[in-house]
Design an enzyme around this catalytic site. Structure first.
Site, short mmCIF file in Angstrom:
data_model
loop_
_atom_site.label_atom_id
_atom_site.label_comp_id
_atom_site.label_asym_id
_atom_site.label_seq_id
_atom_site.Cartn_x
_atom_site.Cartn_y
_atom_site.Cartn_z
N ILE A 99 23.85 93.36 11.79
CA ILE A 99 22.83 92.86 12.72
C ILE A 99 21.51 93.59 12.48
CG2 ILE A 99 22.20 92.52 15.13
CD1 ILE A 99 24.64 90.94 14.37
N LYS A 100 20.44 92.82 12.31
CA LYS A 100 19.11 93.39 12.10
C LYS A 100 18.39 93.51 13.43
CE LYS A 100 15.21 92.78 8.91
NZ LYS A 100 14.63 91.89 7.88
N ILE A 101 17.98 94.74 13.78
CA ILE A 101 17.38 95.02 15.08
C ILE A 101 16.13 95.88 14.89
CG2 ILE A 101 17.76 96.07 17.35
CD1 ILE A 101 20.74 95.64 16.98
#
Length: 207
Positions: A15-17
Site C-alpha cells: 500500500i502506497k501512503i
C-alpha cells in the site's frame, strides 16, 4: 495469514501512503496486520525516522522533487556543476537517510525515486532500491563502464544521533524544514486532484 478482502494474498500487497503523521500511523496499523506499506512523498529525515518507528516495509524519498525545490529557490544563482552528483540536494537527503538507517540497524528499505538525471542515480548506487524511468535506464545502459556502489552499509560516515519519532518532534522538525513542508503539501494536493479524477472516471463507467 488470511488474504485481503479481494482474495489477494497479503504478501502480494504493498500500500502506497503519503508520509504525513496521519499516514504513517495508518501504515503502522496496516503493518501490524501484515499489510506491507510504501511511504511516499518523503522529503526529510524526520519523516524517515517516523516511518522506521512504524515498522514500514519501504520508504520512497523523492530525489528529484528535492532537487527541483532548491534549484527553483536559487534561481539565476544556481550552478548545476556545484549541485550535481554527490552534492545534489536530493542525493544528500537520501544519503543521510541511508546512513542513519544503517547506523541504527533499521530494516526498513529505502527506494530512491523521482530522478531527474542519471547522475543522481549513479550517486545513489548501492541504495537498497531505486525506481528508474525507462529513459534514464536507457541512458545508463548506453553509458560505458561500471558503476561502483556509492552507498555501503559498512561505510556510513560520521555518526548521526538518533532523533525522536513522537508526534511533537515530527511536526516540529518537519515545520522547520521549508522544503519538506512545501513539497509534502504540494504532493498531497496533487494526490487529491488525481483521486478526484479517478472518482470521475469510475462514475463515468457506471453511467
Amino acid at each position: 495469514m488470511p488474504a485481503c478482502p479481494a482474495g489477494v494474498p497479503r504478501e502480494r500487497v504493498l500500500i502506497k501512503i503519503a508520509s504525513t503523521w496521519e499516514g504513517i500511523q495508518a501504515a503502522r496499523a496496516l503493518q501490524a496486520e501484515g499489510v506491507r506499506c510504501n511511504l511516499t512523498l518523503l522529503f526529510s529525515l524526520p519523516q524517515a525516522v517516523a516511518c522506521a518507528d512504524a515498522n514500514v516495509q519501504l520508504i520512497s524519498p523523492f530525489v528529484g522533487r528535492i532537487y527541483d525545490w532548491y534549484k527553483k529557490r536559487a534561481g539565476a544563482s544556481w550552478v548545476e556543476a556545484d549541485n550535481a552528483g554527490a552534492r545534489d540536494p536530493g542525493v544528500l537527503s537520501v544519503t543521510r537517510i541511508y546512513r542513519y538507517y544503517k547506523q541504527h540497524g533499521i530494516p526498513t528499505e529505502i527506494m530512491g525515486a523521482s530522478f531527474r538525471n542519471a547522475g543522481q542515480i549513479v550517486a545513489l548506487s548501492g541504495c537498497d532500491l531505486l525506481t528508474i524511468s525507462p529513459d534514464l535506464l536507457n541512458q545508463l545502459a548506453s553509458t560505458p563502464g561500471d558503476v561502483p556502489a556509492q552507498l555501503r552499509a559498512d561505510d556510513t560516515g560520521e555518526p548521526i544521533a538518533r532523533i525522536g519519532s513522537d508526534e511533537i518532534t515530527f511536526r516540529t522538525l518537519l515545520n522547520d524544514d521549508a522544503m519538506a513542508t512545501e513539497k509534502l503539501s504540494e504532493g498531497i494536493r496533487l494526490f487529491v486532484a488525481d483521486a478526484i479524477k479517478l472518482d470521475a472516471l469510475i462514475e463515468a463507467q457506471r453511467s
